[in-house]
Structures are given as C-alpha cells and as structure tokens.
Design a protein around this motif. Sequence first.
Motif, PDB file in Angstrom:
ATOM      1  N   ALA A  65       3.500   2.402  40.397  1.00 31.37           N
ATOM      2  CA  ALA A  65       2.556   1.292  39.957  1.00 31.37           C
ATOM      3  C   ALA A  65       1.932   1.961  38.730  1.00 31.37           C
ATOM      4  CB  ALA A  65       1.582   1.193  40.997  1.00 31.37           C
ATOM      5  N   ARG A  66       1.733   3.122  38.738  1.00 29.43           N
ATOM      6  CA  ARG A  66       1.220   3.593  37.466  1.00 29.43           C
ATOM      7  C   ARG A  66       2.011   3.358  36.177  1.00 29.43           C
ATOM      8  NH1 ARG A  66       0.773   6.363  33.041  1.00 29.43           N
ATOM      9  NH2 ARG A  66       3.098   6.797  33.615  1.00 29.43           N
ATOM     10  N   ALA A  67       3.235   3.947  36.408  1.00 36.83           N
ATOM     11  CA  ALA A  67       4.132   3.461  35.263  1.00 36.83           C
ATOM     12  C   ALA A  67       4.515   1.961  34.902  1.00 36.83           C
ATOM     13  CB  ALA A  67       5.662   4.061  35.991  1.00 36.83           C
ATOM     14  N   SER A  68       4.561   1.267  35.886  1.00 29.60           N
ATOM     15  CA  SER A  68       4.875  -0.326  35.678  1.00 29.60           C
ATOM     16  C   SER A  68       3.626  -0.712  34.894  1.00 29.60           C
ATOM     17  CB  SER A  68       4.931  -0.878  36.853  1.00 29.60           C
ATOM     18  OG  SER A  68       5.156  -2.426  36.696  1.00 29.60           O
ATOM     19  N   ALA A  69       2.425  -0.299  35.109  1.00 30.99           N
ATOM     20  CA  ALA A  69       1.145  -0.767  34.523  1.00 30.99           C
ATOM     21  C   ALA A  69       1.586  -0.313  32.841  1.00 30.99           C
ATOM     22  CB  ALA A  69      -0.192  -0.281  35.031  1.00 30.99           C
ATOM     23  N   GLY A  91      -8.651  -6.900  31.239  1.00 29.72           N
ATOM     24  CA  GLY A  91      -8.147  -5.952  30.573  1.00 29.72           C
ATOM     25  C   GLY A  91      -7.126  -4.784  31.436  1.00 29.72           C
ATOM     26  N   GLU A  92      -7.164  -3.468  30.812  1.00 32.31           N
ATOM     27  CA  GLU A  92      -6.283  -2.518  31.255  1.00 32.31           C
ATOM     28  C   GLU A  92      -6.629  -2.461  33.009  1.00 32.31           C
ATOM     29  OE1 GLU A  92      -5.925   1.107  29.155  1.00 32.31           O
ATOM     30  OE2 GLU A  92      -5.168   0.249  27.369  1.00 32.31           O
ATOM     31  N   PRO A  93      -7.804  -2.345  33.398  1.00 28.67           N
ATOM     32  CA  PRO A  93      -8.126  -2.396  34.969  1.00 28.67           C
ATOM     33  C   PRO A  93      -7.284  -3.307  35.749  1.00 28.67           C
ATOM     34  CG  PRO A  93     -10.143  -1.675  33.721  1.00 28.67           C
ATOM     35  CD  PRO A  93      -9.086  -2.302  32.644  1.00 28.67           C
ATOM     36  N   ARG A  94      -7.412  -4.585  35.064  1.00 32.21           N
ATOM     37  CA  ARG A  94      -6.649  -5.705  35.804  1.00 32.21           C
ATOM     38  C   ARG A  94      -5.251  -5.525  36.000  1.00 32.21           C
ATOM     39  NH1 ARG A  94      -8.832 -10.295  37.801  1.00 32.21           N
ATOM     40  NH2 ARG A  94     -10.654 -10.256  36.579  1.00 32.21           N
ATOM     41  N   THR A  95      -4.624  -4.979  34.798  1.00 33.87           N
ATOM     42  CA  THR A  95      -3.221  -4.548  34.697  1.00 33.87           C
ATOM     43  C   THR A  95      -2.928  -3.619  35.863  1.00 33.87           C
ATOM     44  OG1 THR A  95      -3.084  -5.502  32.793  1.00 33.87           O
ATOM     45  CG2 THR A  95      -1.267  -4.030  33.604  1.00 33.87           C
ATOM     46  N   VAL A  96      -3.697  -2.521  35.885  1.00 38.24           N
ATOM     47  CA  VAL A  96      -3.492  -1.306  37.068  1.00 38.24           C
ATOM     48  C   VAL A  96      -3.655  -1.938  38.216  1.00 38.24           C
ATOM     49  CG1 VAL A  96      -4.072   0.719  37.865  1.00 38.24           C
ATOM     50  CG2 VAL A  96      -4.168   0.351  35.150  1.00 38.24           C
ATOM     51  N   GLY A  97      -4.501  -2.746  38.537  1.00 42.36           N
ATOM     52  CA  GLY A  97      -4.560  -3.210  40.004  1.00 42.36           C
ATOM     53  C   GLY A  97      -3.552  -4.356  40.356  1.00 42.36           C
ATOM     54  N   ALA A  98      -3.269  -4.910  39.188  1.00 43.44           N
ATOM     55  CA  ALA A  98      -1.984  -6.044  39.611  1.00 43.44           C
ATOM     56  C   ALA A  98      -0.877  -5.194  40.096  1.00 43.44           C
ATOM     57  CB  ALA A  98      -1.744  -6.840  38.419  1.00 43.44           C
ATOM     58  N   ALA A  99      -0.392  -3.969  39.191  1.00 42.66           N
ATOM     59  CA  ALA A  99       0.602  -3.116  39.572  1.00 42.66           C
ATOM     60  C   ALA A  99       0.481  -2.494  41.072  1.00 42.66           C
ATOM     61  CB  ALA A  99       0.814  -2.118  38.525  1.00 42.66           C
ATOM     62  N   LEU A 100      -0.793  -2.055  41.365  1.00 41.06           N
ATOM     63  CA  LEU A 100      -0.906  -1.579  42.471  1.00 41.06           C
ATOM     64  C   LEU A 100      -0.908  -2.536  43.778  1.00 41.06           C
ATOM     65  CD1 LEU A 100      -4.029   0.567  41.753  1.00 41.06           C
ATOM     66  CD2 LEU A 100      -1.913   1.452  42.393  1.00 41.06           C
ATOM     67  N   ARG A 101      -1.347  -3.635  43.568  1.00 42.55           N
ATOM     68  CA  ARG A 101      -1.111  -4.709  44.543  1.00 42.55           C
ATOM     69  C   ARG A 101       0.317  -5.201  44.986  1.00 42.55           C
ATOM     70  NH1 ARG A 101      -5.493  -6.822  41.466  1.00 42.55           N
ATOM     71  NH2 ARG A 101      -4.271  -8.586  40.646  1.00 42.55           N
ATOM     72  N   LEU A 102       1.166  -5.180  43.613  1.00 40.71           N
ATOM     73  CA  LEU A 102       2.647  -5.784  43.706  1.00 40.71           C
ATOM     74  C   LEU A 102       3.173  -4.434  44.415  1.00 40.71           C
ATOM     75  CD1 LEU A 102       3.363  -7.109  40.312  1.00 40.71           C
ATOM     76  CD2 LEU A 102       3.250  -8.210  42.446  1.00 40.71           C
ATOM     77  N   GLY A 205       6.587  -8.903  33.250  1.00 41.23           N
ATOM     78  CA  GLY A 205       7.130  -7.651  33.332  1.00 41.23           C
ATOM     79  C   GLY A 205       6.757  -6.761  34.762  1.00 41.23           C
ATOM     80  N   LEU A 206       5.585  -6.864  35.314  1.00 41.52           N
ATOM     81  CA  LEU A 206       5.073  -6.379  36.487  1.00 41.52           C
ATOM     82  C   LEU A 206       6.029  -7.027  37.706  1.00 41.52           C
ATOM     83  CD1 LEU A 206       1.117  -6.210  36.275  1.00 41.52           C
ATOM     84  CD2 LEU A 206       2.871  -4.543  36.135  1.00 41.52           C
ATOM     85  N   VAL A 207       6.223  -8.285  37.595  1.00 43.61           N
ATOM     86  CA  VAL A 207       6.866  -9.122  38.740  1.00 43.61           C
ATOM     87  C   VAL A 207       8.413  -8.589  38.618  1.00 43.61           C
ATOM     88  CG1 VAL A 207       7.641 -11.315  39.358  1.00 43.61           C
ATOM     89  CG2 VAL A 207       5.352 -10.995  38.867  1.00 43.61           C
ATOM     90  N   ALA A 208       8.974  -8.422  37.249  1.00 41.76           N
ATOM     91  CA  ALA A 208      10.460  -8.009  37.159  1.00 41.76           C
ATOM     92  C   ALA A 208      10.587  -6.816  37.953  1.00 41.76           C
ATOM     93  CB  ALA A 208      10.730  -8.230  35.881  1.00 41.76           C
ATOM     94  N   ARG A 209       9.517  -5.850  37.616  1.00 44.46           N
ATOM     95  CA  ARG A 209       9.875  -4.405  38.250  1.00 44.46           C
ATOM     96  C   ARG A 209       9.729  -4.230  39.792  1.00 44.46           C
ATOM     97  NH1 ARG A 209       7.853  -3.835  32.807  1.00 44.46           N
ATOM     98  NH2 ARG A 209       5.635  -3.803  33.363  1.00 44.46           N
ATOM     99  N   ALA A 210       8.875  -5.120  40.015  1.00 47.36           N
ATOM    100  CA  ALA A 210       8.592  -5.232  41.327  1.00 47.36           C
ATOM    101  C   ALA A 210       9.771  -5.688  42.181  1.00 47.36           C
ATOM    102  CB  ALA A 210       7.267  -6.144  42.025  1.00 47.36           C
ATOM    103  N   ALA A 211      10.348  -6.715  41.710  1.00 51.77           N
ATOM    104  CA  ALA A 211      11.582  -7.339  42.300  1.00 51.77           C
ATOM    105  C   ALA A 211      12.814  -6.415  42.088  1.00 51.77           C
ATOM    106  CB  ALA A 211      12.068  -8.609  41.469  1.00 51.77           C
ATOM    107  N   GLU A 212      13.007  -5.571  41.384  1.00 51.72           N
ATOM    108  CA  GLU A 212      13.965  -4.612  41.166  1.00 51.72           C
ATOM    109  C   GLU A 212      13.675  -3.686  42.420  1.00 51.72           C
ATOM    110  OE1 GLU A 212      15.626  -1.666  37.689  1.00 51.72           O
ATOM    111  OE2 GLU A 212      13.406  -1.614  38.034  1.00 51.72           O
TER     112      GLU A 212
END
Length: 286
Positions: A65-69, A91-102, A205-212
Amino acid sequence: MAANPRGTTPEPPTASDDPLATLVSLPGVADAVDSVRKGVDRVYGHRIMRRRSTEVTSEAALRGARASAALSGADWELEEVRRRTDFGVDGEPRTVGAALRLTAEAGQLLSVWRQSPLRVLARLHLVAAGGGAADDAVGRPRLAGEPVVEEQLVELTLPGADEVAGRLDGLARLLLAGSEAPALVTAAVVHGELLALRPFGSHNGLVARAAERIVLVGSGLDPKSICPAEVGHAEQGRAAYAAALEGYASGTPEGVAAWIAHCGRAVELGSRESTAVCEALQRGAA
C-alpha cells in the motif's frame, strides 16, 4: 479463470482460442515468467512461512500500500504510514488512506472477480474514492466529457468514453473466458489496460495496481499475498514505470513484452522484500 500460476510455460494456442496465452511467445516473456516463479517459490519456501505467514502477509500488505501510494504521488516513509491515522485529510493522506483501504479490500474480492471483473473494478473505485468524489461519479466508468483527476505519472492520450466502455467489456470477456496464460501475463495485461484506459474519474493507478494484486493472488501464484508487486513497481522508479506503460499502450510486440517483463521484475522485487521481512522475523528484528 483457468491459470498456470507457477508451472511450466504452456504451449500457446491460436490467438482466437486464447489471446493471453499467445503473449508468452513474445521475446523475454517466458524468461520473465520463469524468474517470477523462482522468486515466489523462494519466499514461500522460507522456514518462517511455516509458522508466521500471517505476519508476513500483513507486512506485505502495508508495504504494498505504501508503495502504491508513492507511485500516485504520496511517497511516505513506511514508519510514517504505520503511525499516521489522519487518512481522511485531503492531499497525500487521502491517497495513502485509499491505498491502504484497497489493499485490505482486494483479498475480499477474489470470488467476485472470477464471476464479474467489472463489478470488482467498480467496488475498488468506490473503496478508493471514499468520500472524496461526487456520488454519481464513484464506482462507474467515466462518461463522455468527464475529466480525469490523476497523478502525472500517466501522460498517455486519454481514450474517449466509448473506447473505454468497449475495451473494458473486451477485457472482462477475455478474463471470463479463461486462459492458460501464466498469472504474470494476465496480471500485467489487466494492470496495463486499466492504466492506459483510466476508466474512472480518479484513483486509476491505485485501482490498476489493486487489480494486479487480485490476479496474482487469485491465480494461485501468490495465494497468501506476500509478494507485493507494488513495492517492485515503486523500486524500479516512476520513470521506468511510465516508460514501460508507454510500451504497452503502443501495442507493439516489443512494447507489450517489455511491459510484461517490467511487471515480472516488480513481482520479483516484491518477493525479495518479503524474503527480507522473513529474515528479520527470524532474527527477531521485526
């Protein structure tokens, strides 16, 4: 989806029978598949996996998740991700949160993916967007004229809504038909298509990496989700990631092969990261 997760490279059928499997014959792809299998087998064979695999899975999820963010513009140190809780801030916190949730959600969607990949993609976007997008734009492909708010990493020409709809439908049909292609090939195509299409108004980008990740886990290549490809994508760097994606989007055999090899190297590096975690756990250092 039928899969050949780690084993020998299958004999490619005709393109009409199994288009994904034909990609194995591209230069360097079979070697990439073999290298990935060896790297994944290495970490799964580590002695720490016999009794502490749950810890390795949890750590791999966090690092992935950290890397995807980071690839989406929020490049935080791992320890900052561990300690922060303000993931609802813009901003960045929301992006990191999205990556963690995904990353947390991906493991819950494996059975649905086999039946309806498009439903899973809609769910992933809903999870990523959280409360950060208008309700009528969340969880559905964008309509004609709707903008895409995306990280600057992807600078390809944005396909129109009609093309997006057609290619998403084609991708879903391809996945549902099943393939004898190795998991790496299928995962790379899913990842590349979603990045090239950017079907949603945000978080593509986050969705694509989660799908992978879902493909790699669901195929049986990485059933415990301990080989975070996101780590490898980030380690290779944003410029290399963007260049490999341009090759995929070009549609040339060389470009597609290079993208698959790039994704393979990402899985290898993710495997190496988790091997290091296993070593640290064995020493009592993590």
